[in-house]
Structures are given as C-alpha cells and as structure tokens.
Design a protein around this motif. Structure first.
Motif, PDB file in Angstrom:
ATOM      1  N   ALA A 196     -12.005 -29.293 -47.087  1.00 52.34           N
ATOM      2  CA  ALA A 196     -12.794 -30.535 -47.196  1.00 52.34           C
ATOM      3  C   ALA A 196     -13.147 -31.072 -45.815  1.00 52.34           C
ATOM      4  N   GLY A 197     -12.234 -30.931 -44.863  1.00 53.17           N
ATOM      5  CA  GLY A 197     -12.535 -31.345 -43.502  1.00 53.17           C
ATOM      6  C   GLY A 197     -13.647 -30.520 -42.886  1.00 53.17           C
ATOM      7  N   ALA A 198     -13.658 -29.216 -43.189  1.00 50.75           N
ATOM      8  CA  ALA A 198     -14.735 -28.363 -42.671  1.00 50.75           C
ATOM      9  C   ALA A 198     -16.080 -28.747 -43.272  1.00 50.75           C
ATOM     10  N   ARG A 199     -16.094 -29.136 -44.555  1.00 45.66           N
ATOM     11  CA  ARG A 199     -17.349 -29.589 -45.170  1.00 45.66           C
ATOM     12  C   ARG A 199     -17.837 -30.875 -44.519  1.00 45.66           C
ATOM     13  N   LEU A 200     -16.916 -31.739 -44.125  1.00 45.85           N
ATOM     14  CA  LEU A 200     -17.302 -32.962 -43.441  1.00 45.85           C
ATOM     15  C   LEU A 200     -17.916 -32.653 -42.082  1.00 45.85           C
ATOM     16  N   THR A 201     -17.317 -31.725 -41.369  1.00 46.67           N
ATOM     17  CA  THR A 201     -17.870 -31.320 -40.075  1.00 46.67           C
ATOM     18  C   THR A 201     -19.260 -30.707 -40.246  1.00 46.67           C
ATOM     19  N   GLU A 202     -19.433 -29.910 -41.297  1.00 46.36           N
ATOM     20  CA  GLU A 202     -20.750 -29.313 -41.569  1.00 46.36           C
ATOM     21  C   GLU A 202     -21.784 -30.393 -41.862  1.00 46.36           C
ATOM     22  N   ALA A 203     -21.400 -31.413 -42.633  1.00 48.38           N
ATOM     23  CA  ALA A 203     -22.343 -32.492 -42.956  1.00 48.38           C
ATOM     24  C   ALA A 203     -22.768 -33.239 -41.700  1.00 48.38           C
ATOM     25  N   ARG A 204     -21.852 -33.439 -40.781  1.00 55.52           N
ATOM     26  CA  ARG A 204     -22.203 -34.120 -39.536  1.00 55.52           C
ATOM     27  C   ARG A 204     -23.202 -33.288 -38.732  1.00 55.52           C
ATOM     28  N   ALA A 205     -22.954 -31.972 -38.680  1.00 51.09           N
ATOM     29  CA  ALA A 205     -23.873 -31.112 -37.944  1.00 51.09           C
ATOM     30  C   ALA A 205     -25.256 -31.091 -38.604  1.00 51.09           C
ATOM     31  N   ASN A 206     -25.292 -31.060 -39.934  1.00 46.87           N
ATOM     32  CA  ASN A 206     -26.576 -31.085 -40.646  1.00 46.87           C
ATOM     33  C   ASN A 206     -27.328 -32.388 -40.390  1.00 46.87           C
ATOM     34  N   ARG A 207     -26.607 -33.475 -40.259  1.00 44.70           N
ATOM     35  CA  ARG A 207     -27.246 -34.768 -39.971  1.00 44.70           C
ATOM     36  C   ARG A 207     -27.963 -34.712 -38.621  1.00 44.70           C
ATOM     37  N   ILE A 208     -27.274 -34.199 -37.625  1.00 51.42           N
ATOM     38  CA  ILE A 208     -27.887 -34.111 -36.293  1.00 51.42           C
ATOM     39  C   ILE A 208     -29.111 -33.192 -36.334  1.00 51.42           C
ATOM     40  N   GLU A 209     -28.979 -32.076 -37.043  1.00 50.99           N
ATOM     41  CA  GLU A 209     -30.098 -31.130 -37.129  1.00 50.99           C
ATOM     42  C   GLU A 209     -31.311 -31.766 -37.805  1.00 50.99           C
TER      43      GLU A 209
END
Length: 478
Positions: A78-91
């Motif tokens: 779940a923490g990795a999914r949160l990190t992915e969501a943050r990266a997608n936001r920046i992208e």
C-alpha cells in the motif's frame, strides 16, 4: 467552416454548463441505537483511536503491531501504491509546463585532394578542414485558457488522497488482524489450560474409581467409563496445542518474523482486562474511517476527470517558440547563420466531437459509480459500527453472567467430588457435576475471547487508524 466554429464552441460551452456530478447522500441517524447508558463505555475522545491498541496496556501486543506495520507486505505494498500516486501526480501536472529538449551537433571534415586540379583561390579550394556546428532549443507549451490545469489537479489530488487513505486503511486493518490473532492465541491458551485441567480431573476420577473397584466398593465398569473420558481429554489437549502453534505462526507471519520459531511468541492464558470503547457519533465516521475517506477522494478524482472530458471539447492553444543557432566554415571562407522562430497553433475538435461526447458520457457514468460507492461505504461504516457496539454490549453482559455461573458450577462439582471420594455419592452424580462445570467454563472462555475480538472490531469500525491530516512521507510509505 469558419462560420461553424463559433456554433461548435457555444454548443460545447452549453454542454459543459449542464454537466455535473451528483452530490452523494450521506445522511445518517443522529446516534447509534442502544449506545446511551451502555456499560463500560468511555466518554467520546477519551481514548486515542489513532493507536487504539495502547489502551490494552499490553507491551507484547504493541510490539507485534509495530513490527507488522513496518514489515508486513500488505502495508509495504500500500505504501508503494501511495508513492506511485505521488509520482503520477507530478507527471500529470508537469504536462502543463513548457516542454522541450535542447539539441546540439558538431562535425569536422578534413579533405585532401590526391589528384586533379587544385584551386587555391578563396572559396574554391577543395582541400582543408570544414566545421559545422549547430544548437537547437525546441519548446512547446499548452496555454491553459479554459482551466485544464485545475481540473487535472482535482483529479490527481483525488487519486493521491485515495491512495493515502488506502494506505491508512491497509495499516488499520493490519493492526486489527494482529490484535485479533493475538487474542485468538490467548483464547486457545486458556482453552489449553482448561483441557489440561479437565485431563487432571479425569485422571483423579479414574484413580479414585480404580481404587474403589479394587477394594470392592464400586464396579470395575466405573473405571472403564472414566478411562474413555480421560482419553478424550488428552486428545482435546493435543489438538489445542497444535492450534496454538498454528496461531503463533500466524502472528509471526503478520509481524514479518516468519523465520523465527513459534516459541518466541509467549502467549498468556488470560484475556486480561478489556478497555472501554468510546461513545461516538455516526458523523465522526466520515472524518475518521479510511475506507469512507478513500471513497470520498475517488468521487473528487472522478469529478476532475469529468471536467477534463468537458474541456477536451474546447480549443487547445499551443505556443511553440523555437531557438536555433548554426555555424559552418569551409576552406577559404566561413558562413555563419542564426535564426529565432516563434510560432503558435490552435486545434479545435470537430469530427472527433462524437467520440469525445461518448467518452464524457462514460466518464459521467464512472463518476456516478464513485458517488454510489461513497454512499455504500458510509452505509457500511454505520452498519459495522452499530452492529459491533450492540454486539459488544451483549458479549460483556454474557461474560458477566457466565462468570457467576462458572463459579457456582465449580462449587457444585467440588462438593460432589468430595462426596464421591467419601462414598456418599455415586459416580454418575460426580460426572454430571463435572460436565456441567466444564461446559460452563468453556462457554465463559469463548465469551471472553469473543468480547476481546469484538472490542477490536469496535475500534476498527469507529475508524481507529490515522487522522486525515497526517500525511505519511515517502520513506514511511515504503
């Protein structure tokens, strides 16, 4: 075609004005039924629901939960999914910043003419060194006139909020699972002690019956009958030992300590004193429960995407400034050229409008699904909370009644056992009293374990976890 463009634009604006996402119906009763005047209920806010397991005052339980939150694959995923969501936001948001790449090239050619006529006049010589150098900077920037950046921000911020609440929900569920397994293990330890106590009692009854048969005070069949009960007690104890070992292994797996032996988990044969649960208002569920907050965030994300689909019907303005520089030298003379180019492009969907409208309709349907899911999450949260509170009150009343009943049954058995030892009562009377006591004791143990597990369910149902304003860092999420 030019005369049709304003009509298309007006139609798109009218469509955008009419499109909207339905507001969710999250009305709930003002209070939980049966909560007023319930026993063992603490004032609202008196217990820290963020780390509710501390209310049990059990260092081993606290340690197991902390280890699970740090090591368990579910929390880390779940923490990795949160990190992915943050990266997608920046992208997604950097799409609205100027885009472009810089390029450069250089080339040197050394020419030597080996035969033929060689001209040494300036500009006509064919031998020597030629240099060519160039640099470019191509930039493209989508000028946001209609608010696409804000709509995108709403969508991706909703995604990252949903991922964060999913992360919190995974951790809250993990903490509850560890506590549930822990009290199941303690319940099995109590049952194992009861089984061993039953085995001891049956052994005493067997020894007494055997002695009385040897001196002719009782039939030998009495000893044979007790021998069968003794064998059942031994088998029950062996089965409970195996179940307890399995539950210990479950705790080690949840805590990320799978390679350790099960003996490293000390399990006390007692449920202990259960902490009170706090009185709460149903409206607090919307502020605390991670699943409700996640569903709300997904509505916000879907709303942002619906707005983006509406804006896709409007023109897109791209500014494409370009900068280039070049230098070229040849034997005998050199030429230098420099240019700066500025440009812009406007794109207005026309023939793709039917496709875009279909995509908008599909996104509106997805937005409606998100709203329905939010309403369902709220309803589920209320049902879980009220059901857990009512059931816990019933469980605690049952424990109180069985505690008194077990004490009475124990006194009755001891009196009948003493009478059988002295020859005042027969074996059947003693066995009936022993079986009644054993049945009541088993029911009490089951009720105590159920009350402990129900307490955990209440804390989880009321939103035990992490507050909405807490935002875990990337390092914590991993």
């Amino acid at each position: 075609m030019r005369s049709a463009a304003p009509a298309v634009l007006l139609a798109c604006l009218a469509l955008g004005a009419c499109a909207h996402v339905r507001k969710a119906d999250v009305a709930m009763p003002a209070a939980f039924e049966g909560a007023e005047g319930a026993p063992d209920r603490a004032p609202a806010g008196s217990i820290d629901l963020d780390r509710w397991w501390l209310a049990f005052h059990d260092p081993q339980l606290t340690g197991l939960i902390d280890q699970a939150l740090a090591r368990n694959p579910d929390a880390r995923s779940a923490g990795a999914r949160l990190t992915e969501a943050r990266a997608n936001r920046i992208e997604s948001l950097t799409h609205y910043l100027p885009q472009g790449d810089a390029g450069g090239s250089t080339k040197r050619t050394d020419t030597h003419q080996l035969a033929g006529t060689v001209f040494n006049f300036p500009g006509f010589t064919s031998s020597g060194v030629s240099d060519a150098t160039g640099a470019t900077l191509n930039v493209s920037w989508e000028v946001d006139i209609f608010g696409r950046f804000l709509a995108t921000s709403k969508a991706v911020n909703g995604d990252i909020a949903a991922a964060r609440f999913n992360y919190e929900g995974a951790r809250a569920s993990l903490a509850a699972n560890v506590a549930d397994a822990y009290f199941q293990a303690r319940g099995l330890a109590i049952q194992l002690d009861d089984a061993r106590e039953t085995q001891r009692i049956e052994q005493e009854l067997y020894d007494t019956a055997n002695k009385r048969a040897q001196v002719g005070l009782a039939a030998s069949s009495d000893a044979d009958r007790v021998a069968g009960d003794l064998a059942q007690a031994k088998a029950a104890a062996a089965g409970l030992e195996a179940q307890l070992q399995v539950e210990r292994r479950t705790l080690l797996i949840l805590a990320g300590r799978i390679v350790e032996p099960t003996s490293n988990i000390a399990v006390e044969a007692s449920v202990g004193n259960l902490p009170p649960v706090p009185d709460a208002l149903p409206s607090e569920l919307l502020k605390r429960r991670p699943d409700v907050r996640e569903a709300s965030a997904r509505v916000a994300a879907a709303t942002g995407r619906s707005q983006l689909d509406i804006l896709s019907l409007l023109p897109v303005v791209n500014w494409t400034p370009g900068l280039s520089w070049s230098k070229q030298s040849q034997p005998g003379f050199s030429v230098t050229a420099q240019s700066v180019i500025n440009g812009a492009a406007i794109t207005q969907p026309i023939f793709s409008i039917p496709k875009l409208l279909a995509e908008l309709k599909a996104q509106n349907a997805r937005s409606e699904q998100a709203v329905i899911a939010y309403e369902k999450a709220v309803q589920t949260a209320f049902a879980d909370s009220e059901g857990a509170l009512v059931s816990l009150d019933s469980d605690r009343q049952r424990v109180a009644l069985l505690t008194d009943g077990e004490a009475r049954a124990a006194r009755g058995y001891k009196a009948n056992k003493l009478g059988y030892d002295r020859g005042l009562t027969d074996l059947q009377t003693a066995l009936s009293a022993e079986q009644s006591w054993r049945a009541t004791r088993s029911q009490l143990t089951a009720a105590q374990v159920q009350a402990a597990r129900r307490t955990i369910q209440v804390y989880k149902a009321l939103g035990g976890g992490w507050p909405a304003e807490r935002f875990p860092t990337d390092k914590q999420a991993r």
